[in-house]
Design an enzyme around this catalytic site. Structure first.
Site, PDB file in Angstrom:
ATOM      1  N   LYS A 127     -67.757 -42.178 -36.759  1.00 10.18           N
ATOM      2  CA  LYS A 127     -68.945 -41.330 -36.641  1.00 10.18           C
ATOM      3  C   LYS A 127     -70.194 -42.167 -36.374  1.00 10.18           C
ATOM      4  O   LYS A 127     -71.166 -41.684 -35.820  1.00 10.18           O
ATOM      5  CB  LYS A 127     -69.208 -40.593 -37.965  1.00 10.18           C
ATOM      6  CG  LYS A 127     -68.143 -39.628 -38.373  1.00 10.18           C
ATOM      7  CD  LYS A 127     -68.374 -39.195 -39.828  1.00 10.18           C
ATOM      8  CE  LYS A 127     -67.134 -38.535 -40.385  1.00 10.18           C
ATOM      9  NZ  LYS A 127     -67.183 -38.270 -41.803  1.00 10.18           N
TER      10      LYS A 127
ATOM     11  N   LYS B  48     -62.408 -49.125 -34.664  1.00 11.59           N
ATOM     12  CA  LYS B  48     -61.866 -47.776 -34.876  1.00 11.59           C
ATOM     13  C   LYS B  48     -62.853 -46.708 -34.417  1.00 11.59           C
ATOM     14  O   LYS B  48     -64.064 -46.944 -34.382  1.00 11.59           O
ATOM     15  CB  LYS B  48     -61.471 -47.584 -36.349  1.00 11.59           C
ATOM     16  CG  LYS B  48     -62.622 -47.476 -37.283  1.00 11.59           C
ATOM     17  CD  LYS B  48     -62.214 -47.072 -38.690  1.00 11.59           C
ATOM     18  CE  LYS B  48     -63.508 -46.910 -39.474  1.00 11.59           C
ATOM     19  NZ  LYS B  48     -63.448 -46.683 -40.837  1.00 11.59           N
TER      20      LYS B  48
ATOM     21  N   LYS C 130     -70.223 -51.928 -43.750  1.00 14.88           N
ATOM     22  CA  LYS C 130     -71.329 -50.967 -43.786  1.00 14.88           C
ATOM     23  C   LYS C 130     -72.645 -51.611 -44.207  1.00 14.88           C
ATOM     24  O   LYS C 130     -73.707 -51.192 -43.763  1.00 14.88           O
ATOM     25  CB  LYS C 130     -70.993 -49.807 -44.728  1.00 14.88           C
ATOM     26  CG  LYS C 130     -69.930 -48.885 -44.154  1.00 14.88           C
ATOM     27  CD  LYS C 130     -69.876 -47.576 -44.898  1.00 14.88           C
ATOM     28  CE  LYS C 130     -68.849 -46.645 -44.285  1.00 14.88           C
ATOM     29  NZ  LYS C 130     -68.588 -45.455 -45.068  1.00 14.88           N
TER      30      LYS C 130
HETATM   31  P1  TYM Z   1     -64.204 -40.492 -44.054  1.00 14.89           P
HETATM   32  O1  TYM Z   1     -65.125 -39.334 -44.241  1.00 14.89           O
HETATM   33  O2  TYM Z   1     -64.729 -41.726 -43.409  1.00 14.89           O
HETATM   34  O3  TYM Z   1     -62.936 -40.042 -43.222  1.00 14.89           O
HETATM   35  C1  TYM Z   1     -62.158 -38.908 -43.577  1.00 14.89           C
HETATM   36  C2  TYM Z   1     -60.699 -39.190 -43.296  1.00 14.89           C
HETATM   37  O4  TYM Z   1     -60.521 -39.507 -41.918  1.00 14.89           O
HETATM   38  C3  TYM Z   1     -59.801 -40.730 -41.793  1.00 14.89           C
HETATM   39  N1  TYM Z   1     -60.282 -41.444 -40.605  1.00 14.89           N
HETATM   40  C4  TYM Z   1     -59.480 -41.902 -39.624  1.00 14.89           C
HETATM   41  N2  TYM Z   1     -58.147 -41.818 -39.444  1.00 14.89           N
HETATM   42  C5  TYM Z   1     -57.645 -42.347 -38.308  1.00 14.89           C
HETATM   43  N3  TYM Z   1     -58.396 -42.971 -37.354  1.00 14.89           N
HETATM   44  C6  TYM Z   1     -59.738 -43.079 -37.496  1.00 14.89           C
HETATM   45  N4  TYM Z   1     -60.480 -43.653 -36.551  1.00 14.89           N
HETATM   46  C7  TYM Z   1     -60.340 -42.518 -38.672  1.00 14.89           C
HETATM   47  N5  TYM Z   1     -61.614 -42.438 -39.126  1.00 14.89           N
HETATM   48  C8  TYM Z   1     -61.552 -41.785 -40.310  1.00 14.89           C
HETATM   49  C9  TYM Z   1     -60.119 -41.497 -43.065  1.00 14.89           C
HETATM   50  O5  TYM Z   1     -59.140 -42.461 -43.343  1.00 14.89           O
HETATM   51  C10 TYM Z   1     -60.158 -40.390 -44.085  1.00 14.89           C
HETATM   52  O6  TYM Z   1     -58.862 -40.098 -44.571  1.00 14.89           O
HETATM   53  N6  TYM Z   1     -63.949 -42.631 -48.556  1.00 14.89           N
HETATM   54  C11 TYM Z   1     -63.431 -41.544 -47.765  1.00 14.89           C
HETATM   55  C12 TYM Z   1     -63.648 -40.170 -48.380  1.00 14.89           C
HETATM   56  C13 TYM Z   1     -63.181 -40.037 -49.790  1.00 14.89           C
HETATM   57  C14 TYM Z   1     -61.834 -39.941 -50.226  1.00 14.89           C
HETATM   58  C15 TYM Z   1     -61.912 -39.775 -51.645  1.00 14.89           C
HETATM   59  C16 TYM Z   1     -60.606 -39.966 -49.586  1.00 14.89           C
HETATM   60  C17 TYM Z   1     -63.975 -39.947 -50.889  1.00 14.89           C
HETATM   61  N7  TYM Z   1     -63.223 -39.791 -52.014  1.00 14.89           N
HETATM   62  C18 TYM Z   1     -60.761 -39.660 -52.420  1.00 14.89           C
HETATM   63  C19 TYM Z   1     -59.447 -39.852 -50.367  1.00 14.89           C
HETATM   64  C20 TYM Z   1     -59.541 -39.696 -51.764  1.00 14.89           C
HETATM   65  C21 TYM Z   1     -64.134 -41.560 -46.410  1.00 14.89           C
HETATM   66  O7  TYM Z   1     -65.205 -42.064 -46.274  1.00 14.89           O
HETATM   67  O8  TYM Z   1     -63.498 -40.858 -45.449  1.00 14.89           O
END
Ligand code: TYM
Length: 335
Positions: free
Chosen positions: A197, A194, A111
């Protein structure tokens, strides 16, 4: 009973990767577990967000989660910034985690890109806030997609070091829950990156808000190779785009890739893509319609988040109080 926590960022469009890797698993886990689901607006601002966009996206993501089947009556659905204990505990964890540990985080490197020194400090300490999200509730199970695994390992490391340094067993062990065929959904344009967004091409992903025509068009345009579908998933190491489409189909149909190939092995991709587009529209269509219905009443969404945040604060407050006492902060009334 294990307590589940997971989070999602309100940045840009939710896509099929978010749905298959995380949200759909959250919906399932609700049947047998107590769950907290958090829209992590404080994580979102580690990269620049226009305030109006952040505001709208927070409601949109909340509506998407409810439309997908998250039940805010039985479980806790809230946005992070309404529960100050996340930031309070994150500070403690900033003092527990080591710079060397954060330096290893691959997502920061991705990032921050080439100009690391221009990245926000928040982006660098992003994983300590994530650890705080989970541990403010002493949650034990965290359902996420594959890409969050390293962050969860860091959270485990922080909890263990805190327990060790302060000679306590205050924090439980964490268990990542990464399951299903959609744990790593890849871009429709490039099977080696992957679905995300932040990809500049909208053709790389299927958004949860895409209509049937858009879904069909994007899947038809998705990159594949000239060969027919194979009989077994082992050959996909050399055919990442083909493998990705089959994994998406399997996840949507709630079958294994082997089962899908038992049916489709030998078929050509044009027919398979048509069936995949119909399946994706069938799964996402009703969610999309319900999301639009919910978005028509923003006050009701805000009320859900407000109520969720109150319940979350009640759980997190005594945990952070316990942490503060353990660390040695003076608290009125504490011994
Ligand atoms: P974020 O917002 O990027 O994504 C949310 C969830 O979607 C999953 N994900 C995917 N799974 C499969 N294939 C993909 N291409 C894909 N893109 C995203 C992510 O693995 C996630 O589960 N840091 C985290 C948010 C967060 C969090 C937490 C998660 C903040 N605090 C505490 C668990 C526990 C994030 O940016 O997810």
């Amino acid at each position: 009973m294990s307590l589940i926590f997971s989070g999602i960022q309100p940045t840009g469009n939710l896509h099929l990767g978010n749905y298959l890797g995380a949200i759909r698993n959250w919906v399932r886990l609700q049947d047998d577990h107590d769950c907290l689901f958090c829209v992590v607006d404080m994580h979102a601002i580690t990269l620049w967000q226009e305030p109006a966009d952040l505001h709208r996206a927070t409601r949109e993501v909340t509506a998407a989660l409810m439309a997908a089947g998250i039940d805010p009556e039985k479980h806790i659905l809230f946005n992070q910034s309404q529960v100050p204990q996340h930031a309070e505990l994150a500070w403690i964890f900033n003092c527990v985690a080591r710079v060397g540990w954060l330096n290893r985080m691959t997502q920061f490197k991705e990032k921050a890109g080439k100009h690391k020194e221009k990245a926000s400090v928040g982006l660098y300490v992003y994983p300590t806030l994530m650890a705080a999200d989970i541990l403010a509730y002493k949650a034990t199970h965290v359902p996420v997609g594959e890409d969050q695994k390293q962050h969860l390992e860091l959270a485990q490391q922080i909890a263990a070091k805190f327990n060790h340094d302060y000679d306590t067993d205050l924090f439980p062990e964490l268990e990542p829950l990464i399951f299903g065929e959609g744990t790593r959904v890849m871009s429709l344009r490039d099977g080696s990156s992957k679905m995300s967004k932040s990809d500049t091409s909208d053709y790389s992903r299927i958004n949860m808000t895409d209509d049937v025509d858009t879904i069909t068009h994007k899947i038809r345009k998705a990159r594949t190779d000239p060969h027919p579908l194979p009989d077994n998933p082992e050959v996909f190491d050399d055919r990442p785009e083909a493998g990705n489409l089959v994994a998406i189909y399997a996840a949507l149909a709630e079958r294994t890739r082997a089962e899908v190939l038992a049916e489709w092995g030998g078929a050509n991709f044009a027919d398979f893509k048509q069936a995949l587009a119909e399946l994706a529209a069938e799964v996402l269509g009703p969610i999309n319609a319900e999301m639009n219905r919910l978005m028509a009443d923003p006050a009701a969404i805000d009320a859900v988040l407000g109520r969720g945040a109150r319940r979350a604060r009640e759980l997190a407050e005594p945990v952070v109080e316990e942490v503060y006492n353990t660390v040695g902060f003076v608290r009125p009334g504490a011994s």
